[in-house]
Design a protein around this motif. Structure first.
Motif, PDB file in Angstrom:
ATOM      1  N   MET A  10       0.830  -1.209   0.000  1.00 55.72           N
ATOM      2  CA  MET A  10       0.000   0.000   0.000  1.00 55.72           C
ATOM      3  C   MET A  10       0.862   1.256   0.000  1.00 55.72           C
ATOM      4  O   MET A  10       0.479   2.290  -0.551  1.00 55.72           O
ATOM      5  N   GLY A  11       2.050   1.178   0.613  1.00 56.73           N
ATOM      6  CA  GLY A  11       2.975   2.303   0.650  1.00 56.73           C
ATOM      7  C   GLY A  11       3.581   2.633  -0.706  1.00 56.73           C
ATOM      8  O   GLY A  11       4.176   3.692  -0.887  1.00 56.73           O
ATOM      9  N   LYS A  12       3.435   1.732  -1.668  1.00 57.88           N
ATOM     10  CA  LYS A  12       3.944   1.980  -3.024  1.00 57.88           C
ATOM     11  C   LYS A  12       3.038   2.919  -3.808  1.00 57.88           C
ATOM     12  O   LYS A  12       3.373   3.343  -4.897  1.00 57.88           O
ATOM     13  N   PHE A  13       1.856   3.211  -3.253  1.00 51.95           N
ATOM     14  CA  PHE A  13       0.932   4.140  -3.897  1.00 51.95           C
ATOM     15  C   PHE A  13       1.183   5.524  -3.313  1.00 51.95           C
ATOM     16  O   PHE A  13       0.885   5.776  -2.138  1.00 51.95           O
ATOM     17  N   ALA A  14       1.746   6.421  -4.097  1.00 51.02           N
ATOM     18  CA  ALA A  14       2.019   7.784  -3.634  1.00 51.02           C
ATOM     19  C   ALA A  14       0.700   8.524  -3.440  1.00 51.02           C
ATOM     20  O   ALA A  14      -0.185   8.445  -4.290  1.00 51.02           O
ATOM     21  N   THR A  15       0.571   9.209  -2.319  1.00 46.85           N
ATOM     22  CA  THR A  15      -0.657   9.950  -2.035  1.00 46.85           C
ATOM     23  C   THR A  15      -0.326  11.371  -1.624  1.00 46.85           C
ATOM     24  O   THR A  15       0.794  11.683  -1.235  1.00 46.85           O
ATOM     25  N   GLY A  16      -1.333  12.195  -1.672  1.00 48.79           N
ATOM     26  CA  GLY A  16      -1.245  13.498  -1.042  1.00 48.79           C
ATOM     27  C   GLY A  16      -1.449  13.311   0.448  1.00 48.79           C
ATOM     28  O   GLY A  16      -1.786  12.225   0.920  1.00 48.79           O
ATOM     29  N   ASN A  34      -4.233  10.002   4.781  1.00 48.13           N
ATOM     30  CA  ASN A  34      -4.012   9.966   3.335  1.00 48.13           C
ATOM     31  C   ASN A  34      -5.067   9.109   2.652  1.00 48.13           C
ATOM     32  O   ASN A  34      -5.049   8.925   1.458  1.00 48.13           O
ATOM     33  N   ALA A  35      -6.029   8.586   3.437  1.00 49.86           N
ATOM     34  CA  ALA A  35      -7.122   7.787   2.886  1.00 49.86           C
ATOM     35  C   ALA A  35      -8.286   8.700   2.532  1.00 49.86           C
ATOM     36  O   ALA A  35      -9.225   8.880   3.297  1.00 49.86           O
ATOM     37  N   PHE A  36      -8.180   9.311   1.364  1.00 53.32           N
ATOM     38  CA  PHE A  36      -9.161  10.274   0.873  1.00 53.32           C
ATOM     39  C   PHE A  36      -9.254  10.102  -0.632  1.00 53.32           C
ATOM     40  O   PHE A  36      -8.253   9.863  -1.301  1.00 53.32           O
ATOM     41  N   PHE A  66     -17.406  17.391   8.008  1.00 56.01           N
ATOM     42  CA  PHE A  66     -15.947  17.407   8.083  1.00 56.01           C
ATOM     43  C   PHE A  66     -15.394  18.248   6.943  1.00 56.01           C
ATOM     44  O   PHE A  66     -16.094  18.545   5.979  1.00 56.01           O
ATOM     45  N   ALA A  67     -14.122  18.623   7.093  1.00 63.72           N
ATOM     46  CA  ALA A  67     -13.397  19.298   6.016  1.00 63.72           C
ATOM     47  C   ALA A  67     -12.150  18.482   5.709  1.00 63.72           C
ATOM     48  O   ALA A  67     -11.528  17.914   6.611  1.00 63.72           O
ATOM     49  N   VAL A  68     -11.812  18.427   4.442  1.00 64.12           N
ATOM     50  CA  VAL A  68     -10.568  17.803   3.999  1.00 64.12           C
ATOM     51  C   VAL A  68      -9.641  18.932   3.592  1.00 64.12           C
ATOM     52  O   VAL A  68     -10.001  19.767   2.756  1.00 64.12           O
ATOM     53  N   ASN A  69      -8.460  18.973   4.204  1.00 62.43           N
ATOM     54  CA  ASN A  69      -7.461  20.002   3.925  1.00 62.43           C
ATOM     55  C   ASN A  69      -6.270  19.323   3.259  1.00 62.43           C
ATOM     56  O   ASN A  69      -5.552  18.556   3.909  1.00 62.43           O
ATOM     57  N   VAL A  70      -6.070  19.559   1.962  1.00 70.53           N
ATOM     58  CA  VAL A  70      -4.947  18.974   1.236  1.00 70.53           C
ATOM     59  C   VAL A  70      -3.736  19.865   1.499  1.00 70.53           C
ATOM     60  O   VAL A  70      -3.736  21.048   1.138  1.00 70.53           O
ATOM     61  N   LEU A  71      -2.710  19.286   2.138  1.00 70.37           N
ATOM     62  CA  LEU A  71      -1.582  20.095   2.595  1.00 70.37           C
ATOM     63  C   LEU A  71      -0.603  20.436   1.483  1.00 70.37           C
ATOM     64  O   LEU A  71      -0.381  19.653   0.556  1.00 70.37           O
ATOM     65  N   SER A  72       0.005  21.599   1.644  1.00 72.34           N
ATOM     66  CA  SER A  72       1.056  22.036   0.716  1.00 72.34           C
ATOM     67  C   SER A  72       2.403  21.494   1.185  1.00 72.34           C
ATOM     68  O   SER A  72       2.545  21.039   2.329  1.00 72.34           O
ATOM     69  N   GLU A 138      -0.184  26.108  -4.762  1.00 69.41           N
ATOM     70  CA  GLU A 138       1.094  25.723  -4.140  1.00 69.41           C
ATOM     71  C   GLU A 138       1.412  24.287  -4.529  1.00 69.41           C
ATOM     72  O   GLU A 138       0.544  23.566  -5.025  1.00 69.41           O
ATOM     73  N   GLU A 139       2.614  23.851  -4.248  1.00 69.92           N
ATOM     74  CA  GLU A 139       3.009  22.462  -4.498  1.00 69.92           C
ATOM     75  C   GLU A 139       2.471  21.571  -3.375  1.00 69.92           C
ATOM     76  O   GLU A 139       2.407  21.991  -2.221  1.00 69.92           O
ATOM     77  N   PRO A 140       2.116  20.308  -3.683  1.00 66.72           N
ATOM     78  CA  PRO A 140       1.544  19.417  -2.670  1.00 66.72           C
ATOM     79  C   PRO A 140       2.599  18.736  -1.807  1.00 66.72           C
ATOM     80  O   PRO A 140       3.741  18.546  -2.222  1.00 66.72           O
ATOM     81  N   LEU A 141       2.183  18.353  -0.615  1.00 64.80           N
ATOM     82  CA  LEU A 141       2.969  17.463   0.243  1.00 64.80           C
ATOM     83  C   LEU A 141       2.564  16.045  -0.133  1.00 64.80           C
ATOM     84  O   LEU A 141       1.378  15.747  -0.251  1.00 64.80           O
ATOM     85  N   LEU A 142       3.540  15.174  -0.341  1.00 67.61           N
ATOM     86  CA  LEU A 142       3.272  13.794  -0.756  1.00 67.61           C
ATOM     87  C   LEU A 142       3.749  12.808   0.304  1.00 67.61           C
ATOM     88  O   LEU A 142       4.590  13.143   1.138  1.00 67.61           O
TER      89      LEU A 142
END
Length: 158
Positions: A10-16, A34-36, A66-72, A138-142
């Motif tokens: 599962m860690g081989k799947f890059a996520t935001g 990261n489960a979104f 709820f709110a989902v905040n995609v981090l930079s 902005e650029e994402p945090l992965l």
């Protein structure tokens, strides 16, 4: 198969990286996740997955929003704060969107009302109907293979 092999796969799947936020009885709460995923365009729906042992589970059940905040890429420390990885508790100043706490500077803030919940295995999936969105450029945090990563592209392929 053993748990470690499954986690490694599962860690081989890059996520935001996201911080899920809600408010209960006038108190803001957040957790790193990261489960979104996006689930539907018409109607606009998203899915989050919360572990059965996470304190956020009952908070979302109670608030029903709820709110989902995609981090930079600049917000790795915030991810660590909400993941409980920082020894020192840092105060977080929340902004507001649709009467929900959101993370200032997140590249996407998506507010939702819970429309369904499904218990599957050791997690609960919440389906959220999107009520508002705010975006930043902005650029994402992965996250990949158990580590934070940053997108560093010299050129975007078209």
């Amino acid at each position: 198969m053993d748990d470690r092999k499954f986690r490694d796969a599962m860690g081989k799947f890059a996520t935001g990286v996201t911080v899920i936020t809600t408010e209960v009885d006038g108190k803001e709460h957040g957790m790193t996740a990261n489960a979104f995923m996006s689930a539907s365009l018409h109607p606009k729906l998203v899915v989050i997955s919360i572990g059965e042992n996470a304190s956020m589970l009952e908070k979302i059940r109670k608030s029903q929003k709820f709110a989902v905040n995609v981090l930079s890429a600049k917000q790795q420390e915030l991810s660590m704060v909400f993941a409980g990885q920082m020894k020192e508790k840092k105060a977080v100043n929340f902004a507001r969107l649709e009467d929900l706490p959101v993370i200032e500077g997140a590249i996407a803030q998506v507010t939702c009302n819970v429309v369904s919940e499904y218990v599957e295995g050791d997690h609960t999936l919440f389906i959220g109907s999107v009520t508002n969105i705010q975006l930043e450029d902005e650029e994402p945090l992965l996250f990949f293979k158990g580590q934070y990563r940053f997108l560093s592209m010299q050129e975007v392929f078209k």
